[in-house]
Design a protein around this motif. Structure first.
Motif, PDB file in Angstrom:
ATOM      1  N   ILE A 153       0.744  -1.221   0.100  1.00  9.94           N
ATOM      2  CA  ILE A 153      -0.101  -0.223   0.031  1.00  9.94           C
ATOM      3  C   ILE A 153       1.048   1.287  -0.089  1.00  9.94           C
ATOM      4  O   ILE A 153       1.721   1.369   0.882  1.00  9.94           O
ATOM      5  N   ARG A 154       0.712   2.232  -0.929  1.00  7.94           N
ATOM      6  CA  ARG A 154       1.554   3.405  -0.945  1.00  7.94           C
ATOM      7  C   ARG A 154       1.076   4.296   0.280  1.00  7.94           C
ATOM      8  O   ARG A 154      -0.221   4.479   0.438  1.00  7.94           O
ATOM      9  N   LEU A 155       1.771   4.945   1.293  1.00  8.01           N
ATOM     10  CA  LEU A 155       1.282   5.692   2.216  1.00  8.01           C
ATOM     11  C   LEU A 155       2.492   6.573   2.526  1.00  8.01           C
ATOM     12  O   LEU A 155       3.729   6.412   2.643  1.00  8.01           O
ATOM     13  N   ASP A 156       1.853   7.801   2.931  1.00  8.32           N
ATOM     14  CA  ASP A 156       2.349   8.925   3.593  1.00  8.32           C
ATOM     15  C   ASP A 156       2.195   8.683   5.115  1.00  8.32           C
ATOM     16  O   ASP A 156       0.991   8.851   5.590  1.00  8.32           O
ATOM     17  N   GLU A 180      -2.872  11.344   8.551  1.00  7.01           N
ATOM     18  CA  GLU A 180      -3.816  10.699   9.428  1.00  7.01           C
ATOM     19  C   GLU A 180      -4.925   9.685   8.801  1.00  7.01           C
ATOM     20  O   GLU A 180      -5.197   8.534   9.021  1.00  7.01           O
ATOM     21  N   ALA A 181      -5.715  10.523   7.760  1.00  2.00           N
ATOM     22  CA  ALA A 181      -6.559   9.686   7.041  1.00  2.00           C
ATOM     23  C   ALA A 181      -6.008   8.514   6.331  1.00  2.00           C
ATOM     24  O   ALA A 181      -6.742   7.492   6.180  1.00  2.00           O
ATOM     25  N   VAL A 239      -3.347   6.742   6.904  1.00  2.00           N
ATOM     26  CA  VAL A 239      -3.052   5.888   8.031  1.00  2.00           C
ATOM     27  C   VAL A 239      -3.993   4.768   8.149  1.00  2.00           C
ATOM     28  O   VAL A 239      -3.938   3.501   8.199  1.00  2.00           O
ATOM     29  N   GLU A 240      -5.352   5.348   8.530  1.00  2.00           N
ATOM     30  CA  GLU A 240      -6.309   4.683   8.965  1.00  2.00           C
ATOM     31  C   GLU A 240      -6.954   3.972   7.806  1.00  2.00           C
ATOM     32  O   GLU A 240      -7.127   2.600   7.861  1.00  2.00           O
ATOM     33  N   ALA A 241      -6.975   4.578   6.570  1.00  2.00           N
ATOM     34  CA  ALA A 241      -7.276   3.704   5.460  1.00  2.00           C
ATOM     35  C   ALA A 241      -6.293   2.740   5.067  1.00  2.00           C
ATOM     36  O   ALA A 241      -6.832   1.362   4.686  1.00  2.00           O
ATOM     37  N   ALA A 242      -5.070   2.862   5.163  1.00  2.00           N
ATOM     38  CA  ALA A 242      -4.104   1.753   4.770  1.00  2.00           C
ATOM     39  C   ALA A 242      -4.166   0.655   5.951  1.00  2.00           C
ATOM     40  O   ALA A 242      -4.247  -0.639   5.569  1.00  2.00           O
ATOM     41  N   LEU A 243      -4.398   0.706   7.275  1.00  2.00           N
ATOM     42  CA  LEU A 243      -4.777  -0.179   8.318  1.00  2.00           C
ATOM     43  C   LEU A 243      -6.181  -0.779   7.920  1.00  2.00           C
ATOM     44  O   LEU A 243      -6.148  -2.222   8.136  1.00  2.00           O
ATOM     45  N   ASP A 244      -7.179  -0.133   7.324  1.00  2.00           N
ATOM     46  CA  ASP A 244      -8.482  -0.961   7.128  1.00  2.00           C
ATOM     47  C   ASP A 244      -8.145  -1.850   5.819  1.00  2.00           C
ATOM     48  O   ASP A 244      -8.587  -3.214   5.874  1.00  2.00           O
ATOM     49  N   GLU A 245      -7.410  -1.612   4.751  1.00  2.00           N
ATOM     50  CA  GLU A 245      -6.933  -2.385   3.705  1.00  2.00           C
ATOM     51  C   GLU A 245      -6.139  -3.366   4.242  1.00  2.00           C
ATOM     52  O   GLU A 245      -6.468  -4.720   3.688  1.00  2.00           O
ATOM     53  N   SER A 298       0.127   4.751  17.296  1.00  2.00           N
ATOM     54  CA  SER A 298      -1.251   5.229  17.823  1.00  2.00           C
ATOM     55  C   SER A 298      -2.385   4.515  17.501  1.00  2.00           C
ATOM     56  O   SER A 298      -3.126   4.041  17.952  1.00  2.00           O
ATOM     57  N   LYS A 299      -2.449   4.733  16.023  1.00  2.00           N
ATOM     58  CA  LYS A 299      -3.837   4.064  15.265  1.00  2.00           C
ATOM     59  C   LYS A 299      -3.613   2.491  15.182  1.00  2.00           C
ATOM     60  O   LYS A 299      -4.681   1.862  15.414  1.00  2.00           O
ATOM     61  N   PHE A 300      -2.483   1.900  15.163  1.00  2.09           N
ATOM     62  CA  PHE A 300      -2.556   0.593  15.204  1.00  2.09           C
ATOM     63  C   PHE A 300      -2.869   0.233  16.635  1.00  2.09           C
ATOM     64  O   PHE A 300      -3.683  -0.872  16.652  1.00  2.09           O
ATOM     65  N   ALA A 301      -2.331   0.530  17.680  1.00  2.59           N
ATOM     66  CA  ALA A 301      -2.610   0.106  18.975  1.00  2.59           C
ATOM     67  C   ALA A 301      -4.080   0.250  19.404  1.00  2.59           C
ATOM     68  O   ALA A 301      -4.700  -0.630  20.005  1.00  2.59           O
TER      69      ALA A 301
END
Length: 254
Positions: free
Chosen positions: A54-57, A61-62, A64-70, A122-125
């Protein structure tokens, strides 16, 4: 934790330390998602190790949330996060022109290295705080990447050393906070390691850098970093600590 069958996320996982870590975790049986800004290298490496890209900066914040969802849709809830994404452009506080470094240059390094790592962890945890445990006691492991520059940064490394010092400084308080959730937090502070950027230098220059390391008298190899990540994951007593992985080097002022 037993790595076999777990979902893992590696930022900066297209090459270098992150690339080696993604490959080692995949070899150990993890379902790996690589997050990186380089789609060509990221997709190629993910294909080579049987992972997902997944391409990610990491500062978005948004995104990162989308990448974790995917990543969760593809591989299930991730239990391992390794933060390797980072930048390190050298710059003195006062340049040759006698002017101070633009604040934006300092801010960019701190934002990517420190705030990007915090954004990810933080979003992972938050997604794991009430998840089922893996084995009898833990829910996940976070491994951040600092640098020996956090302790003995060289001239021109003010921004980089500050960003990595921040990662060192937040390790213990976050580990203490996350203890209630069964989440471990560790940091590795590498010394001089071979990276694709160093690989563009002449062999003479690479050898000269390696000779600065007391023992082994050479550059560190990315898989040696990855091997430590693997051990951290499987050893439940490693928590809240920063490990220097540097061959006993102490950096000179310049």
């Amino acid at each position: 934790m037993d790595i076999q069958g777990l979902a893992a996320i590696v930022t900066g996982g297209a090459s270098g330390l992150g690339g080696a870590t993604a490959a080692r975790l995949a070899k150990a049986g993890a379902k790996v998602t690589i997050l990186d800004l380089n789609p060509q290298m990221g997709e190629a490496h993910a294909k080579a190790i049987g992972g997902h890209f997944i391409r990610l900066d990491v500062t978005d914040e948004a995104a990162v949330e989308a990448a974790l969802d995917e990543a969760e849709r593809v591989n299930g809830k991730a239990r391992i996060l390794v933060n390797c994404a980072g930048i390190g452009t050298p710059a003195k506080v006062i340049g040759r022109d006698g002017k101070a470094i633009p604040l934006g240059d300092f801010t960019k390094t701190v934002t990517v290295n420190l705030m990007g790592s915090f954004n990810m962890l933080s979003k992972f945890a938050a997604r794991l705080q009430d998840a089922e445990t893996v084995g009898p006691e833990e829910r996940g492991v976070i491994v951040n990447t600092a640098s020996v520059a956090a302790y003995d940064g060289q001239i021109g490394q003010a921004a980089y050393a500050a960003s990595k010092g921040g990662i060192v400084g937040m390790t213990l308080p976050i580990a203490r906070e996350f203890a209630r959730y069964g989440l471990r937090v560790m940091t590795i502070a590498p010394g001089i390691f071979w990276t694709p950027l160093l690989g563009t230098l002449s062999q003479e220059v690479q050898d000269s850098l390696g000779r600065q390391v007391p023992f082994p008298n050479r550059l560190g190899q990315p898989d040696e970093y990855a091997a430590l990540v693997e051990h951290i994951v499987v050893n439940p007593m490693l928590n809240g600590e920063v490990i220097r992985l540097d061959g006993a080097i102490r950096m000179a002022p310049k």
